[in-house]
Design a protein around this motif. Structure first.
Motif, PDB file in Angstrom:
ATOM      1  N   LEU A  95      -2.822   1.810  -4.909  1.00 24.71           N
ATOM      2  CA  LEU A  95      -3.433   0.949  -4.182  1.00 24.71           C
ATOM      3  C   LEU A  95      -2.687   0.896  -2.681  1.00 24.71           C
ATOM      4  N   THR A  96      -3.564   0.755  -1.672  1.00 27.59           N
ATOM      5  CA  THR A  96      -3.079   1.210  -0.312  1.00 27.59           C
ATOM      6  C   THR A  96      -3.371   0.080   0.804  1.00 27.59           C
ATOM      7  N   THR A  97      -2.627   0.267   1.860  1.00 28.02           N
ATOM      8  CA  THR A  97      -2.895  -0.551   3.042  1.00 28.02           C
ATOM      9  C   THR A  97      -4.235   0.324   3.823  1.00 28.02           C
ATOM     10  N   GLY A  98      -4.528  -0.203   4.686  1.00 28.71           N
ATOM     11  CA  GLY A  98      -5.555   0.465   5.714  1.00 28.71           C
ATOM     12  C   GLY A  98      -6.942   0.419   5.422  1.00 28.71           C
ATOM     13  N   ARG A  99      -7.646   1.245   5.899  1.00 30.64           N
ATOM     14  CA  ARG A  99      -9.187   1.267   5.776  1.00 30.64           C
ATOM     15  C   ARG A  99      -9.680   1.330   4.230  1.00 30.64           C
TER      16      ARG A  99
ATOM     17  N   THR B 138      -0.092   3.115   3.822  1.00 35.18           N
ATOM     18  CA  THR B 138       1.148   2.760   2.971  1.00 35.18           C
ATOM     19  C   THR B 138       0.791   2.437   1.341  1.00 35.18           C
ATOM     20  N   LEU B 140       0.943   0.357  -1.482  1.00 32.60           N
ATOM     21  CA  LEU B 140       1.441  -1.002  -1.940  1.00 32.60           C
ATOM     22  C   LEU B 140       2.037  -0.869  -3.218  1.00 32.60           C
ATOM     23  N   GLU B 141       0.978  -0.073  -4.070  1.00 33.97           N
ATOM     24  CA  GLU B 141       1.712   0.056  -5.453  1.00 33.97           C
ATOM     25  C   GLU B 141       1.352   1.651  -5.868  1.00 33.97           C
TER      26      GLU B 141
END
Lengths: 153, 155
Positions: A95-99, B138, B140-141
Motif C-alpha cells: 500500500l503506497t503513497t502517491g498517484r 513510499t 506505507l505498508e
C-alpha cells in the motif's frame, strides 16, 4: 531481537548457500555446531530470516516481469492488496503513497499470464478504478536476500 | 544446456525445495524415489549452473532502513542503462529496472527515514548525470516481499 556479530556472520554465509551443513558453518566461522544450531533456530523462530529456494527467472521461463500500479477506492485497498498477494506470481505487494495506492510486482511465464491475473482478478473488484502496467524489460539489479518474513500483527 | 538441466527429475527436485527449502537430500530422494547421491549431484549441478540457489533471506526490517521508496526516474542526454548501472552500484538501491516505455528507470531505495531519503536525492539523484526528473512514492505498508525468481546467471 537484535542481530549480533555471530548472527550476522551466519546470515552472510547462508545468504550464499543455505544448504551447507551446520558443521561446515561452524567450521568456517570458528564456532561450535551447537551455537550454529541455536542461532539458526532463533533466527527462524523470531522471523528475522528464512530460507528460500530461489531460481533463475530465465531458466525457469518467468521472463515477463511487470510492475502493476493501481488506483483503488480507499475502502477496498487493503482487501485488494491482501488477495492479490496470495498469487505466487506476485513477489511484492504494498500500500503506497502517491498517484497509486497499491503497487504489485508480478513475475510470470508470459504477458498472457500477467494479463489474465490483471483482467480476471484485479479488475474484478468494483473499487479498482485504474490499473497501470509497466513491463520491466531489463533488470539491472534486484536484491534477493531481503524479504518480508513475518508480518506484524 | 538448460534443456538437459531442467529435465523432469530436476524440476521435481526444484519443486520439492520450493515447497520446503530445508528438506534433506535423503527426504527428497525418498519422495522422488531416487538415491540420495543422485539428489545431491543434481542439486549441485543446478547450483553450479546458477539455476538454483537455496539461500537465506533476512527480514527487510532487520536492515535498519524501514522506509521503502519506489522511484520513477527520467533520463535525458544519456542512455538510461548507463544511469541504471550507476544507481545499481548504490547500496541503498535494492532494485533497478528499465521499463518498456515510461519512466526510463524504475528503482527501489531503502532509507532510514524521510531525511535520509532526501539525502539520497541530494547526494545521488542530483549528482548522477542524465537524471532530469524523478517521482517518489513510499510504501506505507509492505504486505508481501517474497523474491523467488532472480537473475542468478547474470548476463
Amino acid at each position: 531481537m537484535r542481530l549480533d556479530e555471530v548472527d550476522r556472520e551466519i546470515v552472510a554465509l547462508l545468504k550464499e548457500d543455505a544448504r551447507i551443513s551446520n558443521r561446515e558453518t561452524a567450521r568456517r566461522l570458528g564456532i561450535s555446531d551447537t551455537l550454529v544450531r541455536k542461532r539458526l533456530r532463533r533466527l527462524s523462530e523470531s522471523g528475522l530470516a528464512k530460507i528460500t529456494a530461489v531460481t533463475d527467472y530465465v531458466a525457469m521461463g518467468h521472463t515477463t516481469t511487470a510492475l502493476v500500479r493501481v488506483v483503488s477506492a480507499p475502502k477496498v485497498a487493503r482487501e485488494v492488496v491482501e488477495e492479490m498477494a496470495k498469487f505466487e506470481q506476485i513477489s511484492f505487494a504494498a500500500l503506497t503513497t502517491g498517484r497509486f495506492n497499491i503497487v504489485l510486482l508480478l513475475s510470470a511465464r508470459s504477458r498472457r499470464e500477467v494479463a489474465d491475473i490483471i483482467h480476471k482478478h484485479l479488475r474484478s473488484w468494483s473499487g479498482v478504478h485504474m490499473v497501470e502496467t509497466l513491463e520491466l524489460v531489463e533488470t539491472v539489479k534486484h536484491r534477493l536476500d531481503v524479504a518480508l518474513v513475518v508480518r506484524d500483527k | 544446456m538448460t534443456m538437459d538441466l531442467l529435465d523432469d527429475l530436476n524440476r521435481a527436485i526444484i519443486a520439492a525445495l520450493q515447497e520446503n527449502p530445508s528438506r534433506t537430500n535423503k527426504d527428497i530422494g525418498k519422495k522422488l524415489r531416487v538415491s540420495e547421491p543422485t539428489v545431491a549431484t543434481r542439486i549441485r549441478a543446478l547450483e553450479d549452473a546458477k539455476v538454483l540457489r537455496v539461500m537465506m533471506q533476512s527480514d527487510m526490517r532487520a536492515m535498519g532502513r524501514p522506509l521503502l521508496a519506489l522511484v520513477d526516474i527520467n533520463v535525458e542526454g544519456r542512455p538510461p542503462e548507463d544511469v541504471a548501472t550507476e544507481l545499481a552500484a548504490l547500496d541503498a538501491c535494492t532494485s533497478v529496472s528499465i521499463p518498456m516505455s515510461n519512466p526510463d528507470i524504475f528503482c527501489n531505495v531503502n532509507a532510514v527515514d524521510g531525511e535520509d531519503l532526501q539525502r539520497f536525492v541530494d547526494d545521488h539523484l542530483s549528482k548522477i548525470e542524465g537524471i532530469v526528473s524523478y517521482e517518489i512514492s513510499t510504501a506505507l505498508e509492505v504486505v508481501k516481499l517474497d523474491p523467488r525468481f532472480g537473475k542468478l546467471r547474470g548476463e
